[in-house]
Design a protein around this motif. Structure first.
Motif, PDB file in Angstrom:
ATOM      1  N   SER A   5      21.133   9.946  25.888  1.00 57.15           N
ATOM      2  CA  SER A   5      21.187   9.142  24.663  1.00 57.15           C
ATOM      3  C   SER A   5      19.903   9.332  23.877  1.00 57.15           C
ATOM      4  N   LYS A   6      19.943   8.876  22.639  1.00 52.59           N
ATOM      5  CA  LYS A   6      18.753   8.935  21.771  1.00 52.59           C
ATOM      6  C   LYS A   6      17.645   8.098  22.371  1.00 52.59           C
ATOM      7  N   GLU A   7      18.048   6.871  22.916  1.00 53.15           N
ATOM      8  CA  GLU A   7      17.044   5.957  23.498  1.00 53.15           C
ATOM      9  C   GLU A   7      16.279   6.648  24.622  1.00 53.15           C
ATOM     10  N   GLU A   8      17.083   7.343  25.460  1.00 54.53           N
ATOM     11  CA  GLU A   8      16.447   8.005  26.607  1.00 54.53           C
ATOM     12  C   GLU A   8      15.455   9.075  26.123  1.00 54.53           C
ATOM     13  N   GLU A   9      15.880   9.757  25.080  1.00 54.07           N
ATOM     14  CA  GLU A   9      15.006  10.810  24.548  1.00 54.07           C
ATOM     15  C   GLU A   9      13.723  10.201  23.984  1.00 54.07           C
ATOM     16  N   ILE A  10      13.902   9.060  23.237  1.00 52.59           N
ATOM     17  CA  ILE A  10      12.713   8.388  22.652  1.00 52.59           C
ATOM     18  C   ILE A  10      11.790   7.897  23.761  1.00 52.59           C
ATOM     19  N   LYS A  11      12.402   7.340  24.822  1.00 48.68           N
ATOM     20  CA  LYS A  11      11.616   6.834  25.944  1.00 48.68           C
ATOM     21  C   LYS A  11      10.795   7.977  26.554  1.00 48.68           C
ATOM     22  N   HIS A  12      11.467   9.084  26.726  1.00 53.44           N
ATOM     23  CA  HIS A  12      10.798  10.225  27.320  1.00 53.44           C
ATOM     24  C   HIS A  12       9.652  10.728  26.425  1.00 53.44           C
ATOM     25  N   LEU A  13       9.985  10.685  25.146  1.00 53.70           N
ATOM     26  CA  LEU A  13       8.979  11.101  24.170  1.00 53.70           C
ATOM     27  C   LEU A  13       7.745  10.209  24.259  1.00 53.70           C
ATOM     28  N   ARG A  14       8.010   8.878  24.352  1.00 56.42           N
ATOM     29  CA  ARG A  14       6.899   7.925  24.436  1.00 56.42           C
ATOM     30  C   ARG A  14       6.041   8.222  25.675  1.00 56.42           C
ATOM     31  N   THR A  15       6.729   8.440  26.801  1.00 57.22           N
ATOM     32  CA  THR A  15       5.990   8.707  28.049  1.00 57.22           C
ATOM     33  C   THR A  15       5.104   9.942  27.863  1.00 57.22           C
ATOM     34  N   SER A  16       5.700  10.942  27.236  1.00 56.14           N
ATOM     35  CA  SER A  16       4.918  12.171  27.047  1.00 56.14           C
ATOM     36  C   SER A  16       3.713  11.930  26.161  1.00 56.14           C
ATOM     37  N   VAL A  17       3.948  11.136  25.087  1.00 50.83           N
ATOM     38  CA  VAL A  17       2.832  10.850  24.178  1.00 50.83           C
ATOM     39  C   VAL A  17       1.739  10.110  24.915  1.00 50.83           C
ATOM     40  N   SER A  18       2.138   9.100  25.712  1.00 49.24           N
ATOM     41  CA  SER A  18       1.086   8.350  26.402  1.00 49.24           C
ATOM     42  C   SER A  18       0.400   9.233  27.457  1.00 49.24           C
ATOM     43  N   GLN A  19       1.161  10.163  28.016  1.00 55.36           N
ATOM     44  CA  GLN A  19       0.553  11.099  28.975  1.00 55.36           C
ATOM     45  C   GLN A  19      -0.521  11.954  28.256  1.00 55.36           C
ATOM     46  N   LEU A  20      -0.124  12.401  27.083  1.00 57.20           N
ATOM     47  CA  LEU A  20      -1.074  13.207  26.301  1.00 57.20           C
ATOM     48  C   LEU A  20      -2.314  12.394  25.946  1.00 57.20           C
ATOM     49  N   GLU A  21      -2.046  11.128  25.537  1.00 61.06           N
ATOM     50  CA  GLU A  21      -3.140  10.222  25.174  1.00 61.06           C
ATOM     51  C   GLU A  21      -4.087  10.048  26.362  1.00 61.06           C
ATOM     52  N   LEU A  22      -3.459   9.866  27.546  1.00 61.97           N
ATOM     53  CA  LEU A  22      -4.238   9.684  28.769  1.00 61.97           C
ATOM     54  C   LEU A  22      -5.097  10.928  29.025  1.00 61.97           C
ATOM     55  N   ASN A  23      -4.453  12.083  28.880  1.00 63.63           N
ATOM     56  CA  ASN A  23      -5.194  13.343  29.086  1.00 63.63           C
ATOM     57  C   ASN A  23      -6.385  13.433  28.157  1.00 63.63           C
ATOM     58  N   ARG A  24      -6.131  13.041  26.905  1.00 65.42           N
ATOM     59  CA  ARG A  24      -7.208  13.112  25.917  1.00 65.42           C
ATOM     60  C   ARG A  24      -8.360  12.199  26.316  1.00 65.42           C
ATOM     61  N   LYS A  25      -7.962  10.963  26.779  1.00 64.91           N
ATOM     62  CA  LYS A  25      -8.998  10.008  27.165  1.00 64.91           C
ATOM     63  C   LYS A  25      -9.798  10.535  28.352  1.00 64.91           C
ATOM     64  N   LEU A  26      -9.057  11.153  29.289  1.00 60.71           N
ATOM     65  CA  LEU A  26      -9.740  11.687  30.476  1.00 60.71           C
ATOM     66  C   LEU A  26     -10.735  12.775  30.083  1.00 60.71           C
ATOM     67  N   ALA A  27     -10.263  13.623  29.170  1.00 64.37           N
ATOM     68  CA  ALA A  27     -11.140  14.717  28.725  1.00 64.37           C
ATOM     69  C   ALA A  27     -12.378  14.135  28.060  1.00 64.37           C
ATOM     70  N   PRO A  44      -6.322  23.148  27.757  1.00 62.13           N
ATOM     71  CA  PRO A  44      -5.134  23.044  26.911  1.00 62.13           C
ATOM     72  C   PRO A  44      -4.195  21.969  27.436  1.00 62.13           C
ATOM     73  N   PRO A  45      -3.613  21.177  26.542  1.00 59.98           N
ATOM     74  CA  PRO A  45      -2.760  20.082  26.999  1.00 59.98           C
ATOM     75  C   PRO A  45      -1.541  20.598  27.759  1.00 59.98           C
ATOM     76  N   PRO A  46      -1.114  19.825  28.764  1.00 58.63           N
ATOM     77  CA  PRO A  46       0.078  20.274  29.484  1.00 58.63           C
ATOM     78  C   PRO A  46       1.273  20.314  28.540  1.00 58.63           C
ATOM     79  N   THR A  47       2.156  21.220  28.809  1.00 57.02           N
ATOM     80  CA  THR A  47       3.320  21.368  27.951  1.00 57.02           C
ATOM     81  C   THR A  47       4.193  20.114  28.024  1.00 57.02           C
TER      82      THR A  47
END
Ligand SMILES: Nc1ncnc2c1ncn2[C@@H]1O[C@H](COP(=O)(O)OP(=O)(O)OP(=O)(O)O)[C@@H](O)[C@H]1O
Length: 752
Positions: free
Chosen positions: A640-662, A625-628
């Motif tokens: 700020s909104k920017e910071e939130e978007i940045k964080h969101l992007r990092t999380s998405v790429s982390q998820l993407e990375l996890n998917r690729k690893l799997a 199961p993907p990490p929370t």
């Protein structure tokens, strides 16, 4: 692999069954023939001795039989008169082998004899008189239910295969349309291995009967002048029995044994069967393989007589000269308890064939065997795999239940979204429960009366039960007799399958309903009796409830699991090539993974804490199961909104990375699997090359040995001649291969 206990060396048990002269109107001169004395045509039967009847006075008999034959008598462990019932033969010669097989000793039973002497009648039987196979199968299951003997407090996993050797080709009767070629090869440590044969995990006698009935539709049967339904192939029914002590740690030793029940095709002369064309060709293959079996038996008996060790013997036995002897090598090679039932006809016209069978039987009787229990500590046993998978599923279930409880608590708390998603959770949990249950029900236990049904064995006192008829044997592709050859199995088969290619309920997954119907034998067709005393009427293992079955495909696919295996004729430990099982488990795990993922997401949307969700089992086909994603955690605050978007992007790429690893993991694993397959193929090819080489060497050896024995024979003759020339005369008669000797108890007969 370890040899636990070894039975003392014993001779092969050999019995002879004399068939009735007229099966339509069996009339016997003496009503009490079983233990008495009688004459039937040209034979005298007395206790366990069969001898030619000196008073038989037919012209043909007197002129066609050699003087030596007329004076040769034969003694056996048991002689069964024409009035004897198969169940008597079973009790006397087979029952103990079946019990021993369940206790870990390999066992084999053969029916041997001239065509039309009743081998199939003996092995399969009829609805009124069940044969060795149904009797043995019933006993197996009732033995497991009993709580005594060596099998007390053990759990069992049984699987069966059914094959025929037709014109020197092995056919899988359980999977006739399979493209998989069946190969026999010998491997160091494993002995003779049959690769590619389908095996079905079985949980009840009825399931076995249904499978055999299905297999019968594909067996080669043809009409000859001597037998309207003559088997044109040798058939081997085999049960692989795994068992281990209950309540011990999951890594405890597993006993592996097999029970092989062999119905050999009958020897036939073109003269008596008047065959031509295809039938004649089949006859040649049959005779050739039986000749090789005869040679093997003769050499083994000679080896036993000379007290040669099995290892010394092995090199000189021509097992490789036919597929039949190759397949039987592990049984004949010493580590099995064996019973041979030799069927003969009393008719004078077949007297020479009967003598041949009796000689074969006498030689077989001299062979010594020393069977031992084989225990393995091995993940390759199916029982071990099932146990581990059940344990993994149980752990997942525990985690899931805990998760559920915590979610429920949160939902029930003020503002927690009361009532959401409860039904779905329940469904998911039950899916796992059903998967566990389905695996559990394949494992048979003798200490759990409730689960495994009631007691009572063949020949015992249990009540008779009815299962349904609905035969499909008319569709036997080789049968010319219309009704087919095997009434017993014809009748037990439930849910007819025209044309041999249909579904047989038990083996094909049909959402569990076929399973249940077949196991219960439930149908509206008229009932009939199956072998005495087996109290069935319901599933021996109470399977999951209907509701559970219907809940998810998870719960149904695992029943009737088939395993295509490189099964060990040598009963070795690491033979399972259980791709189908692993695939099935992967699929289940995939589904469970999805369930967990869904649950995880649900928890996220509720603001759960993102803790661990279960340990994926070793068969897990689903990525973990993907990490929370932390961005959704209520504890995070963004300036700020920017910071939130940045964080969101990092999380998405982390998820993407996890998917690729799997994905990479999966690719890596499948690459490894395919590499392993390639390697196995290469090894198999190498083995074949080595085998061919070995065969050539063995042939050369055999030729040399023959030349040597010819020379020695000649030398012996020269010596005798020399003595005669010198006037000594020798006095003694040269012994024949058969050895004569014995002097038949003061009569004018010689015991063979
Ligand atoms: N002991 C017996 N009692 C009653 N009928 C018998 C007996 N033995 C054989 N028969 C009948 O004789 C016929 C031939 O028997 P069966 O087909 O079993 O012979 P077989 O040895 O298997 O022949 P083949 O080698 O040609 O396959 C069948 O009709 C069978 O029912």
């Amino acid at each position: 692999m370890s040899q636990l206990s070894s039975a003392p060396s014993t001779n092969i048990k050999v019995c002879v069954r004399v068939r009735p002269l007229n099966v339509e109107q069996p009339s016997q001169p003496d009503p009490d023939l079983r233990t008495n004395v009688t004459s039937i045509e040209c034979w005298n039967l007395k206790n366990n001795v069969i001898a030619p009847n000196p008073d038989y006075d037919s012209y043909d008999y007197q002129n066609s039989t050699s003087e030596k034959s007329k004076k040769t008598a034969y003694g056996f462990d048991h002689l069964f008169f024409p009035v004897s019932k198969t169940v008597e033969i079973y009790n006397m010669a087979v029952k103990s082998i079946v019990a021993a097989a369940l206790e870990g000793y390999h066992g084999s039973v053969f029916a041997y004899g001239q065509t039309a002497t009743g081998k199939t009648f003996t092995m399969q039987g009829t609805a009124d008189e069940p044969g060795i196979v149904p009797l043995a199968v019933h006993d197996c299951f009732s033995y497991i239910r009993q709580r005594n003997g060596m099998s007390k407090d053990r759990e069992f996993l049984l699987r069966m295969s059914y094959m025929e050797i037709y014109n020197e080709q092995i056919n899988d009767l359980l999977s006739p349309s399979s493209l998989q070629t069946i190969r026999i090869y010998e491997s160091r440590g494993k002995g003779v291995v049959v690769k590619g044969m389908k095996e079905e995990v079985v949980i009840s006698a009825e399931q076995v009967f249904a499978l055999v009935a299905a297999g019968e539709a594909h067996r080669h049967i043809g009409s000859t002048e001597m037998n309207a339904n003559s088997s044109r192939s040798h058939t081997i029914f085999r049960l692989v029995i795994e068992s281990k002590a209950m309540n011990t740690n999951s890594k405890s030793k597993v006993r592996v044994s097999t029970l092989s029940l062999v119905d050999l095709a009958g020897s036939e002369s073109v003269k008596s069967t008047h065959t031509s064309g295809e039938r004649q060709k089949e006859g040649k293959f049959i005779n050739k393989s039986l000749l090789t079996l005869g040679k093997v038996i003769w050499k083994l008996s000679e080896g036993s007589r000379k007290n040669l060790s099995i290892a010394d013997l092995a090199a000189h036995i021509p097992y490789r000269d036919s597929k039949l002897t190759r397949l039987l090598q592990p049984s004949l090679g010493g580590n099995a308890q064996i019973s041979m039932i030799c069927n003969v006809s009393p008719e004078a016209v077949h007297v020479e064939e009967t003598h041949n069978t009796l000689k074969f039987a006498s030689r077989a009787k001299r062979i010594k065997q020393r069977a031992s229990v084989t225990e393995v500590m091995d993940d390759a046993t199916l029982l071990q795999q099932y146990r581990e998978e059940i344990n993994a599923l149980r752990s997942q279930l525990t985690v899931l239940v805990e998760e559920n409880q915590s979610i429920q608590t949160q939902l029930m708390s003020p503002g927690g979204g009361r009532g959401m998603g409860g039904g779905e959770d329940e469904e998911e949990t039950q899916a796992i429960v059903a998967a566990i249950h389905n695996l559990e029900r394949l494992i048979l236990r003798n200490a759990d009366e409730k689960r495994t049904g009631r007691s009572g064995g063949v020949g015992g006192s249990g009540r008779k039960v009815r299962v349904t008829s609905g035969g499909f044997f008319g569709s036997n592709r080789m049968s010319s007799g219309g009704g087919g050859k095997h009434p017993f199995f014809e009748r037990v088969s439930s849910g007819g399958s025209e044309g041999g290619g249909g579904s047989f309920g038990l083996v094909k997954s049909d959402g569990g309903k076929g399973d249940k119907a077949a196991v219960n034998g439930a149908s509206s067709s008229p009932p009939f009796l199956v072998p005495p005393t087996q109290p069935l009427g319901g599933t021996p293992n109470d399977g999951p409830s209907e509701a559970m079955n219907d809940m998810s495909v998870l719960s149904t696919r695992l029943s009737g699991v088939s395993v295509r295996s490189g099964t060990p004729e040598s009963f070795s430990s690491s033979y399972l090539d259980s791709h189908s099982l692993v695939n099935e488990l992967q699929r289940v795990q995939g589904l469970l993974g999805a369930v967990l993922e869904k649950k995880n997401n649900k928890r996220l949307s509720m603001g759960g804490d993102g803790g661990t969700i279960g340990t994926p089992s070793k068969f897990s086909g689903a990525p973990p199961p993907p990490p929370t994603p932390t961005l959704l955690k209520p504890s995070l605050h963004f300036s700020s909104k920017e910071e939130e978007i940045k964080h969101l992007r990092t999380s998405v790429s982390q998820l993407e990375l996890n998917r690729k690893l799997a994905k990479a993991d999966a690719t890596f694993l499948s690459q490894q699997l395919s590499d392993k397959d390639d390697m196995l193929n290469e090894v198999a090819m190498l083995l074949e090359a080595v085998e061919r080489h070995q065969e050539a060497l063995e042939r050369e050896n055999a030729e040399l040995a023959e030349a040597l024995s010819r020379t020695q024979g000649r030398l012996g003759q020269v010596e005798v001649e020399l003595m005669q020339v010198r006037g000594g005369g020798g006095g003694e008669e040269m012994g024949t291969e058969e050895g004569g000797g014995g002097g038949g108890g003061g009569e004018e007969f010689e015991m063979y």
